[in-house]
Design an enzyme around this catalytic site. Sequence first.
Site, PDB file in Angstrom:
ATOM      1  N   GLU A 116      41.525  43.326  -8.911  1.00 24.41           N
ATOM      2  CA  GLU A 116      40.185  43.779  -8.491  1.00 24.41           C
ATOM      3  C   GLU A 116      40.216  45.247  -8.074  1.00 24.41           C
ATOM      4  OE1 GLU A 116      37.942  41.718  -9.130  1.00 24.41           O
ATOM      5  OE2 GLU A 116      38.576  39.666  -8.675  1.00 24.41           O
ATOM      6  N   HIS A 140      38.415  41.735   0.056  1.00 21.67           N
ATOM      7  CA  HIS A 140      37.825  40.661  -0.757  1.00 21.67           C
ATOM      8  C   HIS A 140      38.570  39.388  -0.389  1.00 21.67           C
ATOM      9  CE1 HIS A 140      36.771  37.978  -3.926  1.00 21.67           C
ATOM     10  NE2 HIS A 140      37.993  37.972  -4.419  1.00 21.67           N
ATOM     11  N   HIS A 142      38.251  34.664  -0.004  1.00 24.53           N
ATOM     12  CA  HIS A 142      37.611  33.421  -0.451  1.00 24.53           C
ATOM     13  C   HIS A 142      37.263  32.577   0.780  1.00 24.53           C
ATOM     14  CE1 HIS A 142      40.036  33.894  -4.485  1.00 24.53           C
ATOM     15  NE2 HIS A 142      39.128  34.851  -4.313  1.00 24.53           N
ATOM     16  N   GLU A 170      24.160  36.710  16.238  1.00 23.78           N
ATOM     17  CA  GLU A 170      24.993  37.921  16.206  1.00 23.78           C
ATOM     18  C   GLU A 170      24.839  38.655  14.875  1.00 23.78           C
ATOM     19  OE1 GLU A 170      27.423  39.260  18.469  1.00 23.78           O
ATOM     20  OE2 GLU A 170      26.158  38.006  19.732  1.00 23.78           O
ATOM     21  N   HIS A 211      32.587  32.246  -5.738  1.00 26.72           N
ATOM     22  CA  HIS A 211      33.899  32.913  -5.708  1.00 26.72           C
ATOM     23  C   HIS A 211      34.305  33.386  -4.314  1.00 26.72           C
ATOM     24  CE1 HIS A 211      36.850  35.908  -7.767  1.00 26.72           C
ATOM     25  NE2 HIS A 211      37.148  35.788  -6.499  1.00 26.72           N
TER      26      HIS A 211
HETATM   27  P1  13P Z   1      44.765  39.369  -7.336  1.00 25.38           P
HETATM   28  O1  13P Z   1      45.937  38.448  -7.154  1.00 25.38           O
HETATM   29  O2  13P Z   1      44.845  40.142  -8.615  1.00 25.38           O
HETATM   30  O3  13P Z   1      44.590  40.261  -6.122  1.00 25.38           O
HETATM   31  O4  13P Z   1      43.453  38.477  -7.472  1.00 25.38           O
HETATM   32  C1  13P Z   1      43.058  37.580  -6.464  1.00 25.38           C
HETATM   33  C2  13P Z   1      41.588  37.354  -6.459  1.00 25.38           C
HETATM   34  O5  13P Z   1      41.063  36.897  -5.455  1.00 25.38           O
HETATM   35  C3  13P Z   1      40.782  37.680  -7.659  1.00 25.38           C
HETATM   36  O6  13P Z   1      39.409  37.637  -7.400  1.00 25.38           O
HETATM   37 ZN    ZN Z   2      38.886  36.465  -5.603  1.00 25.79          ZN
END
Ligand code: 13P
Ligand code: ZN
Length: 278
Positions: A116, A140, A142, A170, A211
Amino acid sequence: MNEFDKPLFIREIIKTSHDMHIKGWTEANGGNISLRLREEFVKEVSAFEPQSDWTSLNGSVPGLANDYFLVSGTGRFLRNISLFPEKNVGIIQLDDKGENYRILWGYEGGSRPTSELFAHLMTHEVRKKESKGVEHAVIHTHTPNLIALTYHKEYTTAEISYILWAHHVECAVVFPEGVFLLPWMMAGSYEIGRATADAMKVHRMVIWQHHGIFASGRNLDESFGLIHTAEKSAEIFIKANILGGVNSKPDLERLQKIAENFGKKLNPDLVKELNSKT
Ligand code: 13P
Ligand code: ZN
Protein backbone atom coordinates in the site's frame (compact mmCIF):
# COMPACT_ATOMS: atom_id res chain seq x y z
CA MET A 1 21.40 1.00 14.58
CA ASN A 2 22.29 -0.19 18.04
CA GLU A 3 19.88 -2.56 19.83
CA PHE A 4 20.16 -0.53 23.04
CA ASP A 5 20.01 2.89 21.49
CA LYS A 6 17.02 2.84 19.15
CA PRO A 7 16.03 6.26 17.80
CA LEU A 8 12.71 7.67 18.94
CA PHE A 9 10.87 6.91 15.66
CA ILE A 10 11.76 3.20 15.96
CA ARG A 11 10.59 3.11 19.57
CA GLU A 12 7.35 4.84 18.50
CA ILE A 13 6.58 2.34 15.70
CA ILE A 14 7.30 -0.52 18.12
CA LYS A 15 4.79 0.89 20.62
CA THR A 16 2.12 1.71 18.02
CA SER A 17 2.34 -1.63 16.20
CA HIS A 18 2.17 -3.46 19.53
CA ASP A 19 -0.89 -1.44 20.59
CA MET A 20 -2.56 -2.11 17.22
CA HIS A 21 -1.91 -5.79 17.63
CA ILE A 22 -3.33 -6.08 21.14
CA LYS A 23 -6.44 -4.25 19.91
CA GLY A 24 -6.95 -7.09 17.40
CA TRP A 25 -6.45 -4.95 14.31
CA THR A 26 -3.43 -6.70 12.75
CA GLU A 27 -4.07 -10.36 11.91
CA ALA A 28 -1.13 -11.93 10.02
CA ASN A 29 0.38 -9.21 7.79
CA GLY A 30 -2.79 -7.06 7.96
CA GLY A 31 -2.19 -3.34 8.15
CA ASN A 32 0.78 -1.07 7.50
CA ILE A 33 2.37 2.07 8.94
CA SER A 34 4.36 4.97 7.51
CA LEU A 35 6.02 7.92 9.19
CA ARG A 36 7.49 10.96 7.40
CA LEU A 37 10.75 11.55 9.24
CA ARG A 38 11.29 14.87 10.96
CA GLU A 39 14.21 17.15 10.15
CA GLU A 40 16.28 16.11 13.18
CA PHE A 41 16.18 12.43 12.08
CA VAL A 42 16.68 13.17 8.37
CA LYS A 43 20.10 14.60 9.22
CA GLU A 44 21.09 11.26 10.69
CA VAL A 45 19.56 8.87 8.13
CA SER A 46 20.56 10.82 5.00
CA ALA A 47 24.15 9.81 5.78
CA PHE A 48 23.25 6.08 5.57
CA GLU A 49 24.70 4.08 2.67
CA PRO A 50 21.84 3.27 0.21
CA GLN A 51 20.90 -0.43 0.35
CA SER A 52 19.12 -0.56 -3.04
CA ASP A 53 18.92 1.11 -6.45
CA TRP A 54 16.20 3.61 -7.17
CA THR A 55 12.82 1.88 -7.68
CA SER A 56 9.98 3.50 -9.58
CA LEU A 57 6.86 4.35 -7.57
CA ASN A 58 4.84 3.95 -10.82
CA GLY A 59 3.38 7.36 -10.14
CA SER A 60 4.58 10.62 -8.71
CA VAL A 61 4.29 12.46 -5.43
CA PRO A 62 6.19 15.70 -6.13
CA GLY A 63 5.00 17.18 -2.84
CA LEU A 64 7.19 14.60 -1.07
CA ALA A 65 10.36 15.07 -3.15
CA ASN A 66 13.50 14.33 -1.08
CA ASP A 67 11.45 13.25 1.96
CA TYR A 68 12.39 10.24 4.11
CA PHE A 69 9.95 7.68 5.49
CA LEU A 70 9.89 4.83 7.95
CA VAL A 71 7.57 2.23 6.34
CA SER A 72 6.47 -1.26 7.40
CA GLY A 73 7.42 -4.12 5.08
CA THR A 74 5.07 -6.00 2.78
CA GLY A 75 4.04 -9.41 4.05
CA ARG A 76 5.49 -8.61 7.48
CA PHE A 77 3.50 -9.02 10.67
CA LEU A 78 3.13 -5.73 12.55
CA ARG A 79 3.15 -7.72 15.80
CA ASN A 80 6.77 -8.71 15.07
CA ILE A 81 8.13 -5.18 14.68
CA SER A 82 9.05 -5.08 18.36
CA LEU A 83 11.05 -8.29 17.99
CA PHE A 84 12.98 -7.47 14.80
CA PRO A 85 12.47 -3.88 13.63
CA GLU A 86 15.32 -4.26 11.10
CA LYS A 87 13.41 -7.06 9.31
CA ASN A 88 9.88 -5.72 9.52
CA VAL A 89 10.32 -2.01 8.80
CA GLY A 90 12.68 0.06 6.68
CA ILE A 91 13.71 3.62 5.90
CA ILE A 92 13.24 4.88 2.34
CA GLN A 93 14.27 8.09 0.62
CA LEU A 94 12.34 9.68 -2.27
CA ASP A 95 14.20 11.30 -5.16
CA ASP A 96 14.04 14.96 -6.10
CA LYS A 97 10.99 14.44 -8.32
CA GLY A 98 9.03 12.17 -5.97
CA GLU A 99 8.99 9.44 -8.61
CA ASN A 100 11.45 6.85 -7.25
CA TYR A 101 12.53 5.55 -3.87
CA ARG A 102 15.55 3.73 -2.52
CA ILE A 103 16.08 1.79 0.70
CA LEU A 104 18.50 3.21 3.26
CA TRP A 105 17.96 0.81 6.15
CA GLY A 106 15.91 -2.24 7.20
CA TYR A 107 13.82 -4.84 5.28
CA GLU A 108 16.51 -7.37 6.20
CA GLY A 109 15.86 -10.84 4.82
CA GLY A 110 14.46 -9.55 1.53
CA SER A 111 11.33 -7.52 2.23
CA ARG A 112 10.39 -4.15 0.75
CA PRO A 113 7.86 -1.42 1.57
CA THR A 114 4.19 -2.31 2.00
CA SER A 115 2.04 -3.06 -1.04
CA GLU A 116 0.00 0.00 0.00
CA LEU A 117 3.06 2.26 -0.33
CA PHE A 118 1.54 4.45 -3.00
CA ALA A 119 -1.70 4.94 -1.00
CA HIS A 120 0.43 5.95 2.00
CA LEU A 121 2.58 8.34 -0.02
CA MET A 122 -0.34 9.99 -1.84
CA THR A 123 -2.09 10.39 1.53
CA HIS A 124 1.07 11.93 3.02
CA GLU A 125 1.32 14.30 0.05
CA VAL A 126 -2.26 15.55 0.48
CA ARG A 127 -2.17 15.74 4.28
CA LYS A 128 1.27 17.42 4.32
CA LYS A 129 -0.25 20.19 2.18
CA GLU A 130 -3.61 20.42 3.99
CA SER A 131 -2.01 20.40 7.46
CA LYS A 132 0.80 22.77 6.40
CA GLY A 133 3.42 20.15 7.16
CA VAL A 134 2.10 19.24 10.61
CA GLU A 135 0.93 15.68 9.88
CA HIS A 136 3.60 12.97 9.61
CA ALA A 137 1.97 9.60 10.37
CA VAL A 138 -0.32 7.33 8.31
CA ILE A 139 -1.79 4.07 9.57
CA HIS A 140 -3.80 1.49 7.64
CA THR A 141 -5.33 -1.30 9.67
CA HIS A 142 -8.15 -3.87 9.86
CA THR A 143 -10.51 -2.71 12.63
CA PRO A 144 -13.22 -5.38 13.09
CA ASN A 145 -16.11 -3.18 14.26
CA LEU A 146 -15.71 -0.52 11.57
CA ILE A 147 -15.37 -3.26 8.95
CA ALA A 148 -18.52 -4.95 10.31
CA LEU A 149 -20.50 -1.72 9.76
CA THR A 150 -19.59 -1.83 6.07
CA TYR A 151 -21.01 -5.37 5.85
CA HIS A 152 -24.16 -4.35 7.71
CA LYS A 153 -25.39 -1.79 5.19
CA GLU A 154 -24.34 0.36 2.21
CA TYR A 155 -23.92 3.51 4.31
CA THR A 156 -23.02 6.89 2.84
CA THR A 157 -20.17 8.97 4.24
CA ALA A 158 -22.71 11.23 5.98
CA GLU A 159 -24.59 8.28 7.51
CA ILE A 160 -21.52 6.49 8.83
CA SER A 161 -20.08 9.77 10.18
CA TYR A 162 -23.32 10.38 12.08
CA ILE A 163 -23.36 6.81 13.48
CA LEU A 164 -19.83 7.31 14.78
CA TRP A 165 -20.43 10.83 16.16
CA ALA A 166 -23.65 9.72 17.86
CA HIS A 167 -22.54 6.46 19.50
CA HIS A 168 -19.48 7.84 21.24
CA VAL A 169 -19.81 11.59 21.44
CA GLU A 170 -16.03 12.06 21.74
CA CYS A 171 -16.06 11.42 18.00
CA ALA A 172 -17.76 14.79 17.32
CA VAL A 173 -14.75 16.46 18.95
CA VAL A 174 -11.98 14.12 17.72
CA PHE A 175 -13.03 14.02 14.04
CA PRO A 176 -15.72 16.69 13.44
CA GLU A 177 -14.91 16.54 9.70
CA GLY A 178 -16.42 13.01 9.65
CA VAL A 179 -15.05 9.80 8.15
CA PHE A 180 -15.09 9.19 4.40
CA LEU A 181 -16.49 5.83 3.29
CA LEU A 182 -14.85 4.52 0.14
CA PRO A 183 -16.80 1.86 -1.77
CA TRP A 184 -14.81 -1.35 -2.33
CA MET A 185 -11.76 -1.03 -4.58
CA MET A 186 -8.81 -3.38 -5.12
CA ALA A 187 -6.29 -3.15 -2.28
CA GLY A 188 -2.80 -2.14 -3.34
CA SER A 189 -4.03 -0.50 -6.56
CA TYR A 190 -3.20 2.98 -7.79
CA GLU A 191 -6.96 3.70 -7.89
CA ILE A 192 -7.59 2.99 -4.19
CA GLY A 193 -4.57 5.10 -3.29
CA ARG A 194 -5.72 8.01 -5.45
CA ALA A 195 -9.33 7.86 -4.17
CA THR A 196 -8.12 7.66 -0.54
CA ALA A 197 -5.78 10.60 -0.94
CA ASP A 198 -8.48 12.67 -2.71
CA ALA A 199 -10.86 12.07 0.23
CA MET A 200 -8.05 13.08 2.59
CA LYS A 201 -8.31 16.67 1.28
CA VAL A 202 -11.20 17.01 3.77
CA HIS A 203 -11.03 13.95 6.03
CA ARG A 204 -8.23 12.42 8.13
CA MET A 205 -9.86 8.98 8.11
CA VAL A 206 -11.11 6.91 5.17
CA ILE A 207 -12.91 3.61 5.70
CA TRP A 208 -12.30 1.06 2.97
CA GLN A 209 -15.52 -0.92 2.50
CA HIS A 210 -15.11 -4.60 3.45
CA HIS A 211 -11.42 -4.04 4.30
CA GLY A 212 -10.29 -1.52 6.93
CA ILE A 213 -9.34 2.07 7.62
CA PHE A 214 -6.69 4.65 6.67
CA ALA A 215 -5.84 7.54 8.99
CA SER A 216 -3.43 10.46 9.05
CA GLY A 217 -2.24 12.39 12.10
CA ARG A 218 0.57 14.58 13.44
CA ASN A 219 2.29 11.55 14.90
CA LEU A 220 1.60 7.85 15.39
CA ASP A 221 -0.25 8.53 18.65
CA GLU A 222 -2.69 10.85 16.90
CA SER A 223 -3.33 8.49 13.95
CA PHE A 224 -3.78 5.59 16.39
CA GLY A 225 -6.08 7.74 18.56
CA LEU A 226 -8.32 8.69 15.63
CA ILE A 227 -8.79 5.04 14.68
CA HIS A 228 -9.18 3.94 18.30
CA THR A 229 -11.96 6.48 18.89
CA ALA A 230 -13.86 5.61 15.70
CA GLU A 231 -13.50 1.87 16.29
CA LYS A 232 -14.78 2.23 19.85
CA SER A 233 -17.88 4.05 18.62
CA ALA A 234 -18.55 1.32 16.05
CA GLU A 235 -18.23 -1.23 18.87
CA ILE A 236 -20.72 0.66 21.07
CA PHE A 237 -23.17 0.89 18.15
CA ILE A 238 -22.91 -2.84 17.54
CA LYS A 239 -23.26 -3.65 21.26
CA ALA A 240 -26.37 -1.47 21.59
CA ASN A 241 -27.88 -3.28 18.62
CA ILE A 242 -27.07 -6.65 20.19
CA LEU A 243 -28.87 -5.42 23.33
CA GLY A 244 -31.96 -4.97 21.20
CA GLY A 245 -31.42 -1.74 19.29
CA VAL A 246 -30.55 1.92 19.77
CA ASN A 247 -33.43 3.63 21.58
CA SER A 248 -31.66 6.77 22.72
CA LYS A 249 -29.05 8.82 20.91
CA PRO A 250 -27.93 12.47 20.60
CA ASP A 251 -29.30 14.41 17.63
CA LEU A 252 -27.13 16.56 15.35
CA GLU A 253 -27.95 19.70 17.30
CA ARG A 254 -26.56 18.23 20.52
CA LEU A 255 -23.51 16.84 18.74
CA GLN A 256 -22.85 20.26 17.22
CA LYS A 257 -23.01 21.84 20.71
CA ILE A 258 -20.55 19.26 22.04
CA ALA A 259 -18.15 19.99 19.15
CA GLU A 260 -18.54 23.76 19.66
CA ASN A 261 -17.80 23.35 23.37
CA PHE A 262 -14.30 22.28 22.27
CA GLY A 263 -13.94 24.95 19.57
CA LYS A 264 -14.81 22.51 16.75
CA LYS A 265 -17.57 22.45 14.10
CA LEU A 266 -19.18 19.42 12.47
CA ASN A 267 -18.53 19.15 8.72
CA PRO A 268 -21.22 21.51 7.26
CA ASP A 269 -21.63 19.47 4.05
CA LEU A 270 -22.37 16.30 6.03
CA VAL A 271 -24.69 18.17 8.42
CA LYS A 272 -26.62 19.60 5.45
CA GLU A 273 -26.96 16.18 3.84
CA LEU A 274 -28.14 14.60 7.12
CA ASN A 275 -30.63 17.41 7.80
CA SER A 276 -32.07 17.10 4.29
CA LYS A 277 -32.98 13.48 5.02
CA THR A 278 -34.77 14.06 8.31
P1 13P B 1 1.19 -5.48 3.22
O1 13P B 1 1.62 -6.76 3.87
O2 13P B 1 1.71 -5.36 1.82
O3 13P B 1 1.55 -4.28 4.08
O4 13P B 1 -0.39 -5.50 3.06
C1 13P B 1 -1.24 -5.64 4.18
C2 13P B 1 -2.57 -5.02 3.94
O5 13P B 1 -3.28 -4.75 4.91
C3 13P B 1 -3.03 -4.74 2.56
O6 13P B 1 -4.18 -3.94 2.54
ZN1 ZN C 1 -5.30 -3.96 4.44
